[in-house]
Design a protein around this motif. Sequence first.
Motif, short mmCIF file in Angstrom:
data_model
loop_
_atom_site.label_atom_id
_atom_site.label_comp_id
_atom_site.label_asym_id
_atom_site.label_seq_id
_atom_site.Cartn_x
_atom_site.Cartn_y
_atom_site.Cartn_z
N VAL A 1 0.81 -1.27 -0.02
CA VAL A 1 0.07 -0.05 -0.12
C VAL A 1 0.83 1.08 0.11
O VAL A 1 1.90 1.15 0.41
N THR A 2 0.23 2.38 -0.29
CA THR A 2 1.13 3.79 -0.56
C THR A 2 0.28 4.66 0.37
O THR A 2 -0.80 4.74 0.62
N HIS A 3 1.00 5.24 1.43
CA HIS A 3 0.43 6.16 2.11
C HIS A 3 1.44 7.42 2.51
O HIS A 3 2.70 7.05 2.88
N ALA A 4 1.21 8.64 2.28
CA ALA A 4 2.04 9.84 2.63
C ALA A 4 3.31 9.56 1.67
O ALA A 4 4.47 9.84 2.34
N ARG A 5 3.09 9.23 0.53
CA ARG A 5 4.23 8.95 -0.57
C ARG A 5 5.28 7.72 0.00
O ARG A 5 6.33 8.17 -0.48
N GLN A 6 4.55 7.05 0.51
CA GLN A 6 5.70 6.10 1.11
C GLN A 6 4.92 4.58 0.74
O GLN A 6 3.71 4.58 0.97
N TYR A 7 5.53 3.88 0.42
CA TYR A 7 5.15 2.19 0.28
C TYR A 7 5.52 1.42 1.50
O TYR A 7 6.33 1.35 2.24
N ARG A 8 4.32 0.91 1.89
CA ARG A 8 4.41 -0.08 2.83
C ARG A 8 3.83 -1.38 2.61
O ARG A 8 2.98 -1.40 1.94
N ILE A 9 4.34 -2.41 3.51
CA ILE A 9 3.64 -3.74 3.53
C ILE A 9 2.58 -4.10 4.85
O ILE A 9 3.01 -3.76 5.80
N ARG A 10 1.69 -4.30 4.30
CA ARG A 10 0.57 -4.56 5.48
C ARG A 10 0.17 -6.23 5.39
O ARG A 10 0.03 -6.82 4.25
N TYR A 11 0.08 -6.54 6.49
CA TYR A 11 -0.34 -8.07 6.73
C TYR A 11 -1.71 -7.97 7.13
O TYR A 11 -2.20 -7.11 8.08
N GLY A 12 -2.47 -9.20 7.09
CA GLY A 12 -3.81 -9.17 7.55
C GLY A 12 -3.86 -9.31 8.96
O GLY A 12 -2.69 -9.89 9.65
N ARG A 13 -4.73 -8.95 9.63
CA ARG A 13 -4.95 -8.97 11.12
C ARG A 13 -4.83 -10.38 11.55
O ARG A 13 -4.29 -10.55 12.70
N GLY A 14 -5.40 -11.37 10.86
CA GLY A 14 -5.16 -12.90 11.41
C GLY A 14 -4.08 -13.35 11.02
O GLY A 14 -3.86 -14.69 11.54
N ASN A 15 -3.22 -12.68 10.58
CA ASN A 15 -1.93 -13.26 9.99
C ASN A 15 -0.98 -13.30 11.18
O ASN A 15 -0.12 -12.20 11.33
N ARG A 16 -0.62 -14.47 11.90
CA ARG A 16 0.29 -14.48 13.28
C ARG A 16 1.57 -14.58 12.82
O ARG A 16 2.53 -14.09 13.68
N TRP A 17 1.99 -14.72 11.38
CA TRP A 17 3.50 -14.69 11.07
C TRP A 17 3.64 -13.29 10.44
O TRP A 17 4.79 -13.19 10.06
N GLY A 18 2.68 -12.45 10.22
CA GLY A 18 3.14 -11.16 9.61
C GLY A 18 4.11 -10.38 10.55
O GLY A 18 4.89 -9.60 9.99
N ARG A 19 3.78 -10.30 11.76
CA ARG A 19 4.69 -9.31 12.63
C ARG A 19 5.94 -9.93 12.79
O ARG A 19 7.06 -9.27 12.52
N VAL A 20 6.11 -11.28 12.72
CA VAL A 20 7.40 -12.24 12.81
C VAL A 20 8.16 -11.72 11.46
O VAL A 20 9.43 -11.42 11.50
N THR A 21 7.57 -11.98 10.37
CA THR A 21 7.98 -11.66 8.84
C THR A 21 8.70 -10.15 8.90
O THR A 21 9.78 -9.85 8.35
N GLY A 22 7.75 -9.08 9.40
CA GLY A 22 8.29 -7.88 9.29
C GLY A 22 9.29 -7.39 10.21
O GLY A 22 10.54 -6.74 9.66
#
Length: 346
Positions: A316-337
């Motif tokens: 996703v893009t926000h404030a001219r920056q690219y960010r990666i968003r993980y689903g709220r139910g994705n328990r591996w998202g935080r670890v991966t980030g």
Amino acid sequence: MQWSARIRESNVALLQKYARLTPVTIGGHPYILLDCDVSPFDNGRTHKEGVSRTYKGTDGYAPMMGYLGQAGYALAFELREGKPHSQKDTPAFLVQCLRAAQAIIPPTHQLGRALRILVRLDSDNDSTDNIDVIRQEQADFLIKRNLRQQSPEAWLDRAQQDGVKSTPREGKTVYRGAFEESPRRGHTPERCVYQVIERTISADGQILLIPDIEIAAYWTSVTAAPDDVLPWYPDHGTMEQYHSEVKTDMDLERLPSGKFATNQLVLQLACLTYNLLRVIGQATIGRQDVPLRKTAQRRRIRTVIQNIILCAAKLVTHARQYRIRYGRGNRWGRVTGQLYAHFATG
């Protein structure tokens, strides 16, 4: 050749920075384990260059593979035709692995003792050429002895005379000991540690008409007592798990090209990729937020690919920056980030 050298340099640089090597203690001295072995790659029903009959009875390749430490970091993968004996070109392969390992391993242990490399090889590589190379590279060895049709009864007689006897149960007698003998006529005598098991009663209570004699003998430069040395060879079989991860988890058993040189390059790139995945997996060890129930000393490559590499995300893009968003139910998202941030800044 130029690409091969660059891949090897990149592989060593990666492991120098991120490899987590835990020494094992044998007889009070710390060692880093280095395991080398051949693993057949089934490439039957093809006309690829170099494909021939392997010792497993299938058509394919028989690459030599070297791994460092108990986590199984890959030092080198060398593609070979299926037909030649596994000892062919092994001394040169050992030199390559040992020099790479010496560049990766820290010079001293936490206790201030010098770390030494312990090379483990199976009986197919019972050769004085390997022993000479390992000694020249200032390392130690534990090589399973090829008994070459020696009489089990003769080994039992020797063990009864010189070995230390123990009786774990009725009908089972274990002898352990060590002696020095020349592996080949004219060669310097080497230390041989052995274990001879005589069974007159099977484990289920059946009395045997003819005693069953089991022999395990190893050439070694380690001076520790046989009771300290012998338990460390069976762990050499863990290499089969590393081979399986390369062949199945990474789907590399059937190599893609019809040209031998191209497949060799693919296998070398696979060595580097394997270590990238291994490093990521080992970085998850000990983390409390990893959503896995079982504790482990090593993450399988398949686990890393499924849970981290293929972790679903949205760019996703926000404030001219690219960010990666993980689903709220994705328990591996935080670890991966967090792993991404760790390696990006490390």
